[in-house]
Design a protein around this motif. Sequence first.
Motif, PDB file in Angstrom:
ATOM      1  N   LYS A   1     -23.117 -28.088 -37.431  1.00 25.61           N
ATOM      2  CA  LYS A   1     -23.200 -27.627 -36.342  1.00 25.61           C
ATOM      3  C   LYS A   1     -23.178 -26.059 -36.120  1.00 25.61           C
ATOM      4  N   ASN A   2     -24.484 -25.369 -36.072  1.00 27.99           N
ATOM      5  CA  ASN A   2     -24.477 -24.001 -35.728  1.00 27.99           C
ATOM      6  C   ASN A   2     -24.191 -23.550 -34.301  1.00 27.99           C
ATOM      7  N   GLU A   3     -23.312 -22.731 -33.947  1.00 27.01           N
ATOM      8  CA  GLU A   3     -22.833 -22.429 -32.725  1.00 27.01           C
ATOM      9  C   GLU A   3     -23.920 -21.689 -32.009  1.00 27.01           C
ATOM     10  N   GLU A   4     -24.466 -20.788 -32.520  1.00 26.35           N
ATOM     11  CA  GLU A   4     -25.712 -20.179 -32.014  1.00 26.35           C
ATOM     12  C   GLU A   4     -26.775 -20.939 -31.448  1.00 26.35           C
ATOM     13  N   GLU A   5     -27.027 -22.132 -32.410  1.00 24.96           N
ATOM     14  CA  GLU A   5     -28.011 -23.010 -32.048  1.00 24.96           C
ATOM     15  C   GLU A   5     -27.738 -23.860 -30.864  1.00 24.96           C
ATOM     16  N   ILE A   6     -26.400 -24.387 -31.166  1.00 25.50           N
ATOM     17  CA  ILE A   6     -25.924 -25.378 -29.871  1.00 25.50           C
ATOM     18  C   ILE A   6     -25.913 -24.780 -28.654  1.00 25.50           C
ATOM     19  N   SER A   7     -25.590 -23.051 -28.775  1.00 22.92           N
ATOM     20  CA  SER A   7     -25.528 -22.234 -27.434  1.00 22.92           C
ATOM     21  C   SER A   7     -27.113 -22.196 -26.816  1.00 22.92           C
ATOM     22  N   ALA A   8     -28.156 -21.897 -27.983  1.00 23.98           N
ATOM     23  CA  ALA A   8     -29.396 -21.988 -27.320  1.00 23.98           C
ATOM     24  C   ALA A   8     -29.947 -23.232 -26.686  1.00 23.98           C
ATOM     25  N   LEU A   9     -29.528 -24.400 -27.125  1.00 20.23           N
ATOM     26  CA  LEU A   9     -30.020 -25.706 -26.691  1.00 20.23           C
ATOM     27  C   LEU A   9     -29.271 -26.030 -25.482  1.00 20.23           C
ATOM     28  N   ASN A  10     -27.936 -25.555 -25.356  1.00 17.15           N
ATOM     29  CA  ASN A  10     -27.313 -25.807 -24.030  1.00 17.15           C
ATOM     30  C   ASN A  10     -28.027 -24.765 -22.890  1.00 17.15           C
ATOM     31  N   LEU A  11     -28.450 -23.778 -23.444  1.00 15.96           N
ATOM     32  CA  LEU A  11     -28.867 -22.848 -22.319  1.00 15.96           C
ATOM     33  C   LEU A  11     -30.015 -23.659 -21.695  1.00 15.96           C
ATOM     34  N   ILE A  12     -31.058 -24.269 -22.712  1.00 15.48           N
ATOM     35  CA  ILE A  12     -32.374 -24.667 -22.194  1.00 15.48           C
ATOM     36  C   ILE A  12     -32.151 -26.033 -21.087  1.00 15.48           C
ATOM     37  N   ILE A  13     -31.218 -26.709 -21.617  1.00 20.22           N
ATOM     38  CA  ILE A  13     -30.744 -28.062 -20.897  1.00 20.22           C
ATOM     39  C   ILE A  13     -30.052 -27.497 -19.467  1.00 20.22           C
ATOM     40  N   CYS A  14     -29.307 -26.332 -19.496  1.00 19.19           N
ATOM     41  CA  CYS A  14     -28.574 -25.709 -18.370  1.00 19.19           C
ATOM     42  C   CYS A  14     -29.910 -25.210 -17.113  1.00 19.19           C
ATOM     43  N   LEU A  15     -30.931 -24.812 -17.824  1.00 17.86           N
ATOM     44  CA  LEU A  15     -32.057 -24.042 -17.054  1.00 17.86           C
ATOM     45  C   LEU A  15     -32.784 -25.185 -16.316  1.00 17.86           C
ATOM     46  N   VAL A  16     -33.167 -26.209 -16.980  1.00 15.81           N
ATOM     47  CA  VAL A  16     -33.703 -27.504 -16.774  1.00 15.81           C
ATOM     48  C   VAL A  16     -33.228 -28.037 -15.661  1.00 15.81           C
ATOM     49  N   SER A  17     -31.880 -28.174 -15.781  1.00 13.88           N
ATOM     50  CA  SER A  17     -31.222 -29.317 -15.217  1.00 13.88           C
ATOM     51  C   SER A  17     -30.800 -28.421 -13.645  1.00 13.88           C
ATOM     52  N   ARG A  18     -30.008 -27.073 -13.835  1.00 12.55           N
ATOM     53  CA  ARG A  18     -29.465 -26.682 -12.858  1.00 12.55           C
ATOM     54  C   ARG A  18     -30.514 -25.664 -12.121  1.00 12.55           C
ATOM     55  N   TYR A  19     -31.183 -25.124 -12.621  1.00 13.13           N
ATOM     56  CA  TYR A  19     -32.501 -24.232 -12.021  1.00 13.13           C
ATOM     57  C   TYR A  19     -33.341 -24.719 -11.441  1.00 13.13           C
ATOM     58  N   PHE A  20     -33.997 -25.845 -12.216  1.00 12.08           N
ATOM     59  CA  PHE A  20     -35.065 -26.776 -11.797  1.00 12.08           C
ATOM     60  C   PHE A  20     -34.652 -27.836 -11.012  1.00 12.08           C
ATOM     61  N   ASP A  21     -33.499 -27.865 -10.756  1.00 11.04           N
ATOM     62  CA  ASP A  21     -32.947 -29.190 -10.011  1.00 11.04           C
ATOM     63  C   ASP A  21     -33.030 -30.446 -10.621  1.00 11.04           C
ATOM     64  N   GLN A  22     -33.001 -30.481 -11.785  1.00  8.29           N
ATOM     65  CA  GLN A  22     -33.002 -32.154 -12.483  1.00  8.29           C
ATOM     66  C   GLN A  22     -31.475 -32.348 -12.655  1.00  8.29           C
ATOM     67  N   ARG A  23     -30.787 -32.447 -11.721  1.00  6.06           N
ATOM     68  CA  ARG A  23     -29.103 -32.551 -11.953  1.00  6.06           C
ATOM     69  C   ARG A  23     -28.832 -33.453 -12.692  1.00  6.06           C
ATOM     70  N   ASP A  24     -29.536 -34.751 -12.914  1.00  8.92           N
ATOM     71  CA  ASP A  24     -29.262 -36.029 -13.556  1.00  8.92           C
ATOM     72  C   ASP A  24     -29.175 -35.523 -14.978  1.00  8.92           C
ATOM     73  N   LEU A  25     -29.707 -34.602 -15.405  1.00  9.82           N
ATOM     74  CA  LEU A  25     -29.856 -34.089 -17.075  1.00  9.82           C
ATOM     75  C   LEU A  25     -28.762 -33.038 -17.300  1.00  9.82           C
ATOM     76  N   ALA A  26     -27.932 -32.581 -16.369  1.00  8.77           N
ATOM     77  CA  ALA A  26     -26.751 -31.612 -16.571  1.00  8.77           C
ATOM     78  C   ALA A  26     -25.697 -32.098 -17.256  1.00  8.77           C
ATOM     79  N   ASP A  27     -25.066 -30.800 -18.138  1.00  7.37           N
ATOM     80  CA  ASP A  27     -24.022 -31.131 -18.877  1.00  7.37           C
ATOM     81  C   ASP A  27     -22.619 -31.220 -18.023  1.00  7.37           C
TER      82      ASP A  27
END
Length: 248
Positions: A219-245
């Motif tokens: 586990k690379n903390e910087e890489e995990i953070s980047a992946l979390n960021l993309i999931i966050c934007l897709v789910s919460r900014y673009f309203d795909q709430r079923d994908l949100a963490d």
Amino acid sequence: MELGMEELMPRLLPVDDCDLSEDFDPTVPPRTPQEYLKRVQIEAARCPDVVVAQIDPKKLRKKQTVNISISGCQPAPEGYSPTLKWQQQQVANFSAIRQSLNKHRNHWRSQNLDSNVTMPKSEDEEGWKKFCLGERVYSEIDALSDSEHLGIDYIKATVTSVLEYLVSWFGEKKFTPELGRWLYALLACLEKPLLPEAHSLIRQLARRCSEVRVLEENKNEEEISALNLIICLVSRYFDQRDLADEPS
């Protein structure tokens, strides 16, 4: 119209045959309600039961099939789930970047690219992969005439196409910082409302990010953070709430 077709499309307002004078001419504008109804009956009888659209296959975009999965993202590894406060802050930062981008969009459209920059054509998948991921662009382009300008054009089709190329690449390759930066930039350029194919792509992207962060052994903390960021934007900014963490 045949009886079978009438059974499939029943008359909502049945109209009896109209008694009209012998000099009735259906080619002239109707003068009475009866003439109007008779003209409608005549036009309906002339319509074919089945109409086939003539479509030029050359105008159809390649790879236009859109498959939208309803499956969600895999949960973040234990200890790596982002907090709700962190997700809200990322959405706010992303929104500010998009507003700044929109403010300068018209300016950059009118600017010419530097002479040493070659932009791939929208349909050049391999060219865009090389351009975005740092490989040298080696294809040649035709020289432009003095009247032509090669400006930066933020059109929906180009943004969606490049996003499709990189999501396809990510489906088979590891996540890299270069890939992450381009994915973030392309998400920032996506215009709302989303095109159907863009909607499908960002959901595919978020699910792939969730898979990679789970499968990553070291586990690379910087890489995990980047992946979390993309999931966050897709789910919460673009309203795909079923994908949100779920907030940790």
